[in-house]
Design a protein around this motif. Structure first.
Motif, PDB file in Angstrom:
ATOM      1  N   TRP A  16       0.834  -1.406   0.059  1.00 46.95           N
ATOM      2  CA  TRP A  16      -0.029  -0.158  -0.125  1.00 46.95           C
ATOM      3  C   TRP A  16       0.897   1.444  -0.112  1.00 46.95           C
ATOM      4  N   LEU A  17       1.846   1.197   0.776  1.00 42.96           N
ATOM      5  CA  LEU A  17       2.739   2.248   0.713  1.00 42.96           C
ATOM      6  C   LEU A  17       4.096   1.885   0.486  1.00 42.96           C
ATOM      7  N   GLU A  18       4.702   2.782  -0.164  1.00 42.96           N
ATOM      8  CA  GLU A  18       6.182   2.293  -0.751  1.00 42.96           C
ATOM      9  C   GLU A  18       7.128   2.562   0.369  1.00 42.96           C
ATOM     10  N   ARG A  19       7.046   3.592   1.350  1.00 42.27           N
ATOM     11  CA  ARG A  19       7.849   3.794   2.384  1.00 42.27           C
ATOM     12  C   ARG A  19       7.225   3.800   3.687  1.00 42.27           C
ATOM     13  N   PRO A  20       6.659   2.811   4.193  1.00 40.00           N
ATOM     14  CA  PRO A  20       5.980   2.784   5.277  1.00 40.00           C
ATOM     15  C   PRO A  20       6.840   3.514   6.692  1.00 40.00           C
ATOM     16  N   ASP A  21       7.940   3.050   6.542  1.00 39.86           N
ATOM     17  CA  ASP A  21       8.932   3.738   7.638  1.00 39.86           C
ATOM     18  C   ASP A  21       8.997   5.273   7.872  1.00 39.86           C
ATOM     19  N   LEU A  22       8.576   6.098   6.568  1.00 41.95           N
ATOM     20  CA  LEU A  22       8.586   7.332   6.423  1.00 41.95           C
ATOM     21  C   LEU A  22       7.071   7.679   6.941  1.00 41.95           C
TER      22      LEU A  22
END
Length: 87
Positions: A16-22
Motif C-alpha cells: 500500500w505504501l512504498e516507504r511505510p517507515d517514513l
C-alpha cells in the motif's frame, strides 16, 4: 499508473505504501496518535499486481486523480484501484 490487468494475472498484491517507515511519523502527526499505532501498515497490500499485463479490449479511459493538497498519494488507493478495475 493503474490499469485493468489481464484476468489471468496472479501474484502478491503490491504494498500500500512504498516507504511505510517514513509515513508512520507523518500519519501520527496528522491524526494525533503515537507513531507505533501505524506499524501495521507494512503488512497492508493492495489488490494490484506490479508489472501485470494490461487487459485486452477497447481503449481505456484515462482518469487523472489528485489526492489533495495535504494528503499523500496512497490515501485513496482503494478508490483508484476500483476505477481502474472497471476500465
Amino acid at each position: 499508473v493503474w490499469y485493468p490487468a489481464a484476468p489471468e494475472t496472479k501474484g502478491p498484491g503490491a504494498p500500500w505504501l512504498e516507504r511505510p517507515d517514513l509515513y508512520g511519523a507523518v500519519l501520527s502527526a496528522q491524526v494525533g496518535m503515537p507513531p507505533f499505532f501505524f506499524d501495521h501498515v507494512v503488512h497492508v497490500r493492495t489488490n494490484a499486481v506490479e508489472g501485470a499485463p494490461i487487459a485486452e479490449g477497447d481503449p481505456f479511459p484515462v482518469v487523472i486523480y489528485s489526492h489533495g493538497w495535504t494528503a499523500w498519494r496512497g490515501i485513496n488507493t482503494d478508490q483508484v484501484e476500483n476505477l481502474a478495475s472497471h476500465g
